[in-house]
Write a protein that holds these residues in place. Structure first.
Motif, PDB file in Angstrom:
ATOM      1  N   ASP A   1       7.268  30.638   4.951  1.00 17.06           N
ATOM      2  CA  ASP A   1       8.572  31.237   4.606  1.00 17.06           C
ATOM      3  C   ASP A   1       8.786  32.635   5.182  1.00 17.06           C
ATOM      4  O   ASP A   1       9.868  33.206   5.011  1.00 17.06           O
ATOM      5  N   LEU A   2       7.774  33.183   5.828  1.00 13.87           N
ATOM      6  CA  LEU A   2       7.945  34.504   6.441  1.00 13.87           C
ATOM      7  C   LEU A   2       9.130  34.464   7.398  1.00 13.87           C
ATOM      8  O   LEU A   2       9.212  33.577   8.263  1.00 13.87           O
ATOM      9  N   LEU A   3      10.033  35.410   7.259  1.00 18.20           N
ATOM     10  CA  LEU A   3      11.225  35.443   8.120  1.00 18.20           C
ATOM     11  C   LEU A   3      10.965  36.302   9.349  1.00 18.20           C
ATOM     12  O   LEU A   3      10.543  37.461   9.231  1.00 18.20           O
ATOM     13  N   LEU A   4      11.224  35.724  10.516  1.00 18.74           N
ATOM     14  CA  LEU A   4      11.019  36.419  11.783  1.00 18.74           C
ATOM     15  C   LEU A   4      12.357  36.681  12.453  1.00 18.74           C
ATOM     16  O   LEU A   4      13.179  35.755  12.571  1.00 18.74           O
ATOM     17  N   GLU A   5      12.513  37.900  12.921  1.00 15.45           N
ATOM     18  CA  GLU A   5      13.687  38.187  13.747  1.00 15.45           C
ATOM     19  C   GLU A   5      13.335  37.731  15.166  1.00 15.45           C
ATOM     20  O   GLU A   5      12.319  38.163  15.713  1.00 15.45           O
ATOM     21  N   THR A   6      14.148  36.847  15.734  1.00 20.44           N
ATOM     22  CA  THR A   6      13.878  36.346  17.087  1.00 20.44           C
ATOM     23  C   THR A   6      15.154  36.531  17.926  1.00 20.44           C
ATOM     24  O   THR A   6      16.237  36.765  17.373  1.00 20.44           O
ATOM     25  N   PRO A   7      15.035  36.357  19.245  1.00 24.96           N
ATOM     26  CA  PRO A   7      16.244  36.464  20.080  1.00 24.96           C
ATOM     27  C   PRO A   7      17.286  35.407  19.712  1.00 24.96           C
ATOM     28  O   PRO A   7      18.452  35.529  20.051  1.00 24.96           O
ATOM     29  N   GLU A   8      16.863  34.348  18.995  1.00 31.36           N
ATOM     30  CA  GLU A   8      17.803  33.307  18.560  1.00 31.36           C
ATOM     31  C   GLU A   8      18.188  33.451  17.095  1.00 31.36           C
ATOM     32  O   GLU A   8      18.683  32.496  16.487  1.00 31.36           O
ATOM     33  N   GLY A   9      17.916  34.627  16.542  1.00 25.33           N
ATOM     34  CA  GLY A   9      18.293  34.886  15.149  1.00 25.33           C
ATOM     35  C   GLY A   9      17.091  34.901  14.227  1.00 25.33           C
ATOM     36  O   GLY A   9      15.956  34.779  14.670  1.00 25.33           O
ATOM     37  N   VAL A  10      17.360  35.060  12.933  1.00 23.12           N
ATOM     38  CA  VAL A  10      16.287  35.128  11.945  1.00 23.12           C
ATOM     39  C   VAL A  10      15.856  33.702  11.595  1.00 23.12           C
ATOM     40  O   VAL A  10      16.681  32.874  11.200  1.00 23.12           O
ATOM     41  N   LEU A  11      14.562  33.430  11.769  1.00 22.22           N
ATOM     42  CA  LEU A  11      14.031  32.080  11.547  1.00 22.22           C
ATOM     43  C   LEU A  11      12.767  32.147  10.700  1.00 22.22           C
ATOM     44  O   LEU A  11      11.979  33.104  10.833  1.00 22.22           O
ATOM     45  N   PRO A  12      12.532  31.131   9.863  1.00 24.10           N
ATOM     46  CA  PRO A  12      11.269  31.098   9.117  1.00 24.10           C
ATOM     47  C   PRO A  12      10.122  30.769  10.057  1.00 24.10           C
ATOM     48  O   PRO A  12      10.307  30.043  11.054  1.00 24.10           O
ATOM     49  N   LEU A  13       8.953  31.260   9.709  1.00 25.90           N
ATOM     50  CA  LEU A  13       7.783  31.003  10.554  1.00 25.90           C
ATOM     51  C   LEU A  13       7.521  29.507  10.711  1.00 25.90           C
ATOM     52  O   LEU A  13       7.008  29.061  11.740  1.00 25.90           O
ATOM     53  N   ALA A  14       7.905  28.715   9.698  1.00 24.29           N
ATOM     54  CA  ALA A  14       7.731  27.258   9.790  1.00 24.29           C
ATOM     55  C   ALA A  14       8.423  26.699  11.033  1.00 24.29           C
ATOM     56  O   ALA A  14       7.979  25.701  11.615  1.00 24.29           O
ATOM     57  N   ARG A  15       9.511  27.347  11.473  1.00 23.13           N
ATOM     58  CA  ARG A  15      10.232  26.896  12.670  1.00 23.13           C
ATOM     59  C   ARG A  15       9.534  27.345  13.961  1.00 23.13           C
ATOM     60  O   ARG A  15       9.652  26.708  15.005  1.00 23.13           O
ATOM     61  N   MET A  16       8.817  28.469  13.860  1.00 23.77           N
ATOM     62  CA  MET A  16       8.171  29.037  15.041  1.00 23.77           C
ATOM     63  C   MET A  16       6.738  28.532  15.210  1.00 23.77           C
ATOM     64  O   MET A  16       6.134  28.684  16.269  1.00 23.77           O
ATOM     65  N   LEU A  17       6.197  27.976  14.124  1.00 17.17           N
ATOM     66  CA  LEU A  17       4.831  27.438  14.158  1.00 17.17           C
ATOM     67  C   LEU A  17       4.811  26.174  13.299  1.00 17.17           C
ATOM     68  O   LEU A  17       4.278  26.154  12.190  1.00 17.17           O
ATOM     69  N   PRO A  18       5.430  25.100  13.835  1.00 20.10           N
ATOM     70  CA  PRO A  18       5.498  23.868  13.036  1.00 20.10           C
ATOM     71  C   PRO A  18       4.121  23.246  12.819  1.00 20.10           C
ATOM     72  O   PRO A  18       3.233  23.408  13.652  1.00 20.10           O
ATOM     73  N   GLN A  19       4.003  22.537  11.712  1.00 21.99           N
ATOM     74  CA  GLN A  19       2.754  21.853  11.359  1.00 21.99           C
ATOM     75  C   GLN A  19       1.558  22.791  11.480  1.00 21.99           C
ATOM     76  O   GLN A  19       0.532  22.445  12.067  1.00 21.99           O
ATOM     77  N   ALA A  20       1.707  23.983  10.928  1.00 21.25           N
ATOM     78  CA  ALA A  20       0.661  24.998  11.074  1.00 21.25           C
ATOM     79  C   ALA A  20      -0.626  24.623  10.357  1.00 21.25           C
ATOM     80  O   ALA A  20      -0.594  24.061   9.262  1.00 21.25           O
ATOM     81  N   PHE A  21      -1.711  24.949  10.977  1.00 19.04           N
ATOM     82  CA  PHE A  21      -3.010  24.907  10.306  1.00 19.04           C
ATOM     83  C   PHE A  21      -3.112  26.199   9.510  1.00 19.04           C
ATOM     84  O   PHE A  21      -2.737  27.266   9.989  1.00 19.04           O
ATOM     85  N   GLY A  22      -3.620  26.104   8.285  1.00 17.26           N
ATOM     86  CA  GLY A  22      -3.715  27.325   7.486  1.00 17.26           C
ATOM     87  C   GLY A  22      -4.756  27.244   6.406  1.00 17.26           C
ATOM     88  O   GLY A  22      -5.514  26.259   6.336  1.00 17.26           O
ATOM     89  N   PRO A  23      -4.807  28.259   5.539  1.00 18.62           N
ATOM     90  CA  PRO A  23      -5.829  28.343   4.490  1.00 18.62           C
ATOM     91  C   PRO A  23      -5.884  27.097   3.608  1.00 18.62           C
ATOM     92  O   PRO A  23      -6.964  26.696   3.173  1.00 18.62           O
ATOM     93  N   ASP A  24      -4.747  26.451   3.362  1.00 19.75           N
ATOM     94  CA  ASP A  24      -4.730  25.272   2.479  1.00 19.75           C
ATOM     95  C   ASP A  24      -5.595  24.134   3.017  1.00 19.75           C
ATOM     96  O   ASP A  24      -6.176  23.367   2.243  1.00 19.75           O
ATOM     97  N   HIS A  25      -5.677  24.021   4.343  1.00 16.45           N
ATOM     98  CA  HIS A  25      -6.484  22.939   4.907  1.00 16.45           C
ATOM     99  C   HIS A  25      -7.951  23.058   4.511  1.00 16.45           C
ATOM    100  O   HIS A  25      -8.653  22.069   4.396  1.00 16.45           O
TER     101      HIS A  25
END
Ligand code: THU
Length: 134
Positions: A107-131
């Motif tokens: 849910d981290l919001l990133l400012e990008t050249p295409e607007g503000v996007l959640p990190l889920a959009r910039m790093l889909p299917q992320a590997f993370g601590p939950d795994h």
């Protein structure tokens, strides 16, 4: 400098990233980068890239940011921006998206050249601590 608000004053956050960028050590690429983020307790953290004569050891600006996050009390990143040497909004590199995921999650919001996007959009299917706990 104005302090970004809880709701996020993106302009103020970008100004903080721009200020950090001015401290970059980028003699090899000539490409200074600055980043800044808002933390869930209202703190702000920032960072700049720090390169090395052994090129592969260079640190992205995001490394400094997560280091400052931990050093100043931890917490979760909620809003993030990254700027290049001209102050233009830049997307974080792939490795740094993973660094941000650790401390901000999908849910981290990133400012990008295409607007503000959640990190889920910039790093889909992320590997993370939950795994690691499954
Ligand atoms: N860089 C960052 O600091 N963060 C990013 O997300 C993109 C790239 C730096 C690394 C290197 O010092 C320079 O930009 C050129 O790649």
């Amino acid at each position: 400098m104005t302090r970004p608000q809880e709701t996020c004053d993106w302009e103020a956050l970008r100004a903080l990233a721009h200020e950090a960028m001015r401290h970059a050590y980028a003699p090899y690429s000539g490409y200074p980068v600055g980043v800044a983020a808002l933390v869930d307790d209202g703190r702000t953290v920032s960072g700049c890239n720090v390169e090395n004569a052994s090129y592969g050891l260079g640190l992205c600006a995001e490394c400094g940011l997560v280091s400052e996050l931990q050093r100043t009390g931890g917490g979760r990143l909620t809003h993030f921006t990254c700027v290049d040497g001209n102050g233009d909004v830049l997307v974080p590199c792939g490795r740094c998206r993973q660094l941000l995921y650790e401390f901000g999650g999908p849910d981290l919001l990133l400012e990008t050249p295409e607007g503000v996007l959640p990190l889920a959009r910039m790093l889909p299917q992320a590997f993370g601590p939950d795994h690691l706990t499954k």
